[in-house]
Design a protein around this motif. Structure first.
Motif, PDB file in Angstrom:
ATOM      1  N   ILE A 138       0.840  -1.200   0.000  1.00 61.39           N
ATOM      2  CA  ILE A 138       0.000   0.000   0.000  1.00 61.39           C
ATOM      3  C   ILE A 138       0.874   1.250   0.000  1.00 61.39           C
ATOM      4  O   ILE A 138       1.885   1.316   0.693  1.00 61.39           O
ATOM      5  N   LYS A 139       0.422   2.250  -0.778  1.00 61.58           N
ATOM      6  CA  LYS A 139       1.117   3.538  -0.802  1.00 61.58           C
ATOM      7  C   LYS A 139       0.705   4.353   0.422  1.00 61.58           C
ATOM      8  O   LYS A 139      -0.460   4.362   0.797  1.00 61.58           O
ATOM      9  N   LYS A 140       1.673   5.037   1.011  1.00 63.01           N
ATOM     10  CA  LYS A 140       1.432   5.949   2.132  1.00 63.01           C
ATOM     11  C   LYS A 140       2.047   7.289   1.746  1.00 63.01           C
ATOM     12  O   LYS A 140       3.262   7.403   1.592  1.00 63.01           O
ATOM     13  N   TYR A 141       1.194   8.290   1.571  1.00 63.54           N
ATOM     14  CA  TYR A 141       1.627   9.598   1.084  1.00 63.54           C
ATOM     15  C   TYR A 141       2.119  10.518   2.176  1.00 63.54           C
ATOM     16  O   TYR A 141       1.604  10.522   3.291  1.00 63.54           O
ATOM     17  N   ASN A 142       3.084  11.348   1.809  1.00 66.36           N
ATOM     18  CA  ASN A 142       3.490  12.514   2.586  1.00 66.36           C
ATOM     19  C   ASN A 142       2.901  13.700   1.829  1.00 66.36           C
ATOM     20  O   ASN A 142       3.467  14.151   0.834  1.00 66.36           O
ATOM     21  N   PHE A 143       1.737  14.180   2.275  1.00 66.26           N
ATOM     22  CA  PHE A 143       1.027  15.205   1.519  1.00 66.26           C
ATOM     23  C   PHE A 143       1.832  16.488   1.403  1.00 66.26           C
ATOM     24  O   PHE A 143       1.851  17.130   0.351  1.00 66.26           O
ATOM     25  N   GLU A 144       2.499  16.858   2.458  1.00 69.45           N
ATOM     26  CA  GLU A 144       3.295  18.086   2.433  1.00 69.45           C
ATOM     27  C   GLU A 144       4.339  18.037   1.309  1.00 69.45           C
ATOM     28  O   GLU A 144       4.508  18.989   0.552  1.00 69.45           O
ATOM     29  N   GLN A 145       5.019  16.902   1.177  1.00 68.72           N
ATOM     30  CA  GLN A 145       6.018  16.723   0.118  1.00 68.72           C
ATOM     31  C   GLN A 145       5.352  16.704  -1.261  1.00 68.72           C
ATOM     32  O   GLN A 145       5.867  17.267  -2.213  1.00 68.72           O
ATOM     33  N   PHE A 146       4.192  16.065  -1.360  1.00 67.90           N
ATOM     34  CA  PHE A 146       3.448  16.026  -2.614  1.00 67.90           C
ATOM     35  C   PHE A 146       3.115  17.442  -3.078  1.00 67.90           C
ATOM     36  O   PHE A 146       3.396  17.818  -4.219  1.00 67.90           O
ATOM     37  N   LEU A 147       2.502  18.230  -2.193  1.00 66.34           N
ATOM     38  CA  LEU A 147       2.082  19.582  -2.567  1.00 66.34           C
ATOM     39  C   LEU A 147       3.294  20.454  -2.901  1.00 66.34           C
ATOM     40  O   LEU A 147       3.276  21.188  -3.894  1.00 66.34           O
TER      41      LEU A 147
ATOM     42  N   GLN B 283      -1.195  26.933  -4.110  1.00 63.16           N
ATOM     43  CA  GLN B 283      -1.257  26.706  -2.663  1.00 63.16           C
ATOM     44  C   GLN B 283      -2.608  26.183  -2.175  1.00 63.16           C
ATOM     45  O   GLN B 283      -2.677  25.504  -1.167  1.00 63.16           O
ATOM     46  N   ASN B 284      -3.680  26.526  -2.891  1.00 63.77           N
ATOM     47  CA  ASN B 284      -5.022  26.204  -2.405  1.00 63.77           C
ATOM     48  C   ASN B 284      -5.883  25.512  -3.465  1.00 63.77           C
ATOM     49  O   ASN B 284      -6.908  26.048  -3.882  1.00 63.77           O
ATOM     50  N   PRO B 285      -5.509  24.315  -3.872  1.00 74.15           N
ATOM     51  CA  PRO B 285      -6.307  23.617  -4.897  1.00 74.15           C
ATOM     52  C   PRO B 285      -7.668  23.187  -4.338  1.00 74.15           C
ATOM     53  O   PRO B 285      -7.837  23.059  -3.125  1.00 74.15           O
TER      54      PRO B 285
ATOM     55  N   ASP C  65     -13.855  11.562  -2.405  1.00 69.13           N
ATOM     56  CA  ASP C  65     -14.863  11.865  -3.428  1.00 69.13           C
ATOM     57  C   ASP C  65     -15.888  12.921  -3.011  1.00 69.13           C
ATOM     58  O   ASP C  65     -16.916  13.071  -3.658  1.00 69.13           O
ATOM     59  N   LYS C  66     -15.633  13.667  -1.945  1.00 72.07           N
ATOM     60  CA  LYS C  66     -16.549  14.709  -1.508  1.00 72.07           C
ATOM     61  C   LYS C  66     -15.816  16.052  -1.520  1.00 72.07           C
ATOM     62  O   LYS C  66     -14.744  16.186  -0.920  1.00 72.07           O
ATOM     63  N   LEU C  67     -16.404  17.041  -2.220  1.00 72.85           N
ATOM     64  CA  LEU C  67     -15.820  18.377  -2.228  1.00 72.85           C
ATOM     65  C   LEU C  67     -15.734  18.874  -0.796  1.00 72.85           C
ATOM     66  O   LEU C  67     -16.724  18.857  -0.053  1.00 72.85           O
ATOM     67  N   THR C  68     -14.540  19.276  -0.391  1.00 79.13           N
ATOM     68  CA  THR C  68     -14.295  19.679   0.992  1.00 79.13           C
ATOM     69  C   THR C  68     -13.709  21.078   1.014  1.00 79.13           C
ATOM     70  O   THR C  68     -12.684  21.339   0.387  1.00 79.13           O
ATOM     71  N   ASN C  69     -14.356  21.969   1.749  1.00 72.48           N
ATOM     72  CA  ASN C  69     -13.867  23.348   1.888  1.00 72.48           C
ATOM     73  C   ASN C  69     -12.853  23.420   3.017  1.00 72.48           C
ATOM     74  O   ASN C  69     -12.929  22.655   3.991  1.00 72.48           O
ATOM     75  N   TYR C  70     -11.930  24.342   2.881  1.00 75.91           N
ATOM     76  CA  TYR C  70     -10.922  24.590   3.915  1.00 75.91           C
ATOM     77  C   TYR C  70     -10.464  26.040   3.793  1.00 75.91           C
ATOM     78  O   TYR C  70     -10.654  26.672   2.761  1.00 75.91           O
ATOM     79  N   GLU C  71      -9.884  26.550   4.868  1.00 76.95           N
ATOM     80  CA  GLU C  71      -9.359  27.921   4.853  1.00 76.95           C
ATOM     81  C   GLU C  71      -8.096  27.960   4.002  1.00 76.95           C
ATOM     82  O   GLU C  71      -7.268  27.050   4.081  1.00 76.95           O
ATOM     83  N   ASP C  72      -7.948  29.027   3.228  1.00 78.35           N
ATOM     84  CA  ASP C  72      -6.738  29.183   2.418  1.00 78.35           C
ATOM     85  C   ASP C  72      -5.502  29.032   3.296  1.00 78.35           C
ATOM     86  O   ASP C  72      -5.446  29.557   4.413  1.00 78.35           O
ATOM     87  N   GLY C  73      -4.525  28.295   2.782  1.00 79.45           N
ATOM     88  CA  GLY C  73      -3.270  28.082   3.493  1.00 79.45           C
ATOM     89  C   GLY C  73      -3.346  27.016   4.564  1.00 79.45           C
ATOM     90  O   GLY C  73      -2.363  26.761   5.262  1.00 79.45           O
ATOM     91  N   ASN C  74      -4.497  26.361   4.727  1.00 74.99           N
ATOM     92  CA  ASN C  74      -4.703  25.412   5.815  1.00 74.99           C
ATOM     93  C   ASN C  74      -4.783  23.961   5.335  1.00 74.99           C
ATOM     94  O   ASN C  74      -5.108  23.067   6.102  1.00 74.99           O
ATOM     95  N   LEU C  75      -4.493  23.713   4.064  1.00 75.12           N
ATOM     96  CA  LEU C  75      -4.667  22.387   3.484  1.00 75.12           C
ATOM     97  C   LEU C  75      -3.792  21.329   4.151  1.00 75.12           C
ATOM     98  O   LEU C  75      -4.266  20.251   4.500  1.00 75.12           O
ATOM     99  N   ASN C  76      -2.512  21.629   4.369  1.00 78.06           N
ATOM    100  CA  ASN C  76      -1.609  20.652   4.990  1.00 78.06           C
ATOM    101  C   ASN C  76      -2.093  20.230   6.367  1.00 78.06           C
ATOM    102  O   ASN C  76      -2.074  19.046   6.707  1.00 78.06           O
ATOM    103  N   SER C  77      -2.525  21.192   7.173  1.00 76.45           N
ATOM    104  CA  SER C  77      -2.939  20.855   8.544  1.00 76.45           C
ATOM    105  C   SER C  77      -4.213  20.004   8.544  1.00 76.45           C
ATOM    106  O   SER C  77      -4.373  19.142   9.399  1.00 76.45           O
ATOM    107  N   ILE C  78      -5.105  20.220   7.593  1.00 77.69           N
ATOM    108  CA  ILE C  78      -6.319  19.397   7.504  1.00 77.69           C
ATOM    109  C   ILE C  78      -5.959  17.961   7.138  1.00 77.69           C
ATOM    110  O   ILE C  78      -6.461  17.005   7.739  1.00 77.69           O
ATOM    111  N   LEU C  79      -5.081  17.803   6.163  1.00 80.58           N
ATOM    112  CA  LEU C  79      -4.776  16.453   5.663  1.00 80.58           C
ATOM    113  C   LEU C  79      -3.781  15.692   6.539  1.00 80.58           C
ATOM    114  O   LEU C  79      -3.623  14.482   6.365  1.00 80.58           O
TER     115      LEU C  79
END
Length: 188
Positions: free
Chosen positions: A112-121, A132-134, A140-154
């Motif tokens: 199984i693949k295990k991602y490092n999202f910070e490195q990916f982005l 910065q804010n894709p 599969d669900k559209l998810t809103n987040y605060e700009d610049g906060n994507l890494n901390s959410i994931l």
């Protein structure tokens, strides 16, 4: 069967039709290795993970095709390392000891693949593929987040697959909302 018909059929079929046809040939004791060049040509042209996988598996039966398969898998990684196909291909790559360059933003452990999202982005931003804010589709669900906060959410999630649409394409699909691209994140 005439070789011209078999070559024509291999070139015209795709997906499960191709898999069934190749199975039919084997079941009828037709030596598929006689069509090695046709299969290689088909692999070079194909765009779909299923076809890439089927053809790679068949061509790997002949060890002399190993470097050809490695080259094709390296050049088509964006086509096959997506959705549920990624793990299947990486398992094949590890099992067959193929020299395919693994991206730096994930580890492949226990099948199984295990991602490092910070490195990916970071990598995708450096390559100007994402901003910065894709747009985020989480499982599969559209998810809103605060700009610049994507890494901390994931960071909360164990990510097993990330697919993305680059900025250039995303704007056409999603308008202004897609200015930084779109990512689809699948978690366990």
């Amino acid at each position: 069967m005439k070789p011209e018909i078999i070559i024509n059929d291999i070139n015209s079929f795709g997906g499960s039709d191709l898999a069934n046809y190749l199975g039919y040939l084997e079941d009828n004791n037709i030596n598929i290795s006689d069509y090695n060049e046709t299969l290689k040509s088909k692999l070079q042209k194909t765009e779909f993970p299923y076809d890439i996988y089927i053809l790679s598996e068949i061509l790997l039966d002949k060890k002399k095709n190993k470097s050809f398969i490695e080259s094709e898998l390296n050049s088509k990684i964006l086509k096959w390392d997506t959705g549920n196909w990624g793990n299947k291909f990486w398992n094949l790559i590890k099992t067959e000891k193929l020299n395919v360059e693994q991206p730096i933003f994930f580890e492949f452990k226990n099948g199984i693949k295990k991602y490092n999202f910070e490195q990916f982005l970071k990598t995708k931003i450096q390559n100007n593929e994402l901003g910065q804010n894709p747009l985020l589709f989480l499982n599969d669900k559209l998810t809103n987040y605060e700009d610049g906060n994507l890494n901390s959410i994931l960071k909360e999630y164990e990510i097993i697959q990330i697919d993305f649409i680059p900025k250039k394409e995303s704007v056409r699909l999603f308008g202004k909302r897609g200015i930084d691209g779109k990512i689809s994140v699948i978690t366990q």
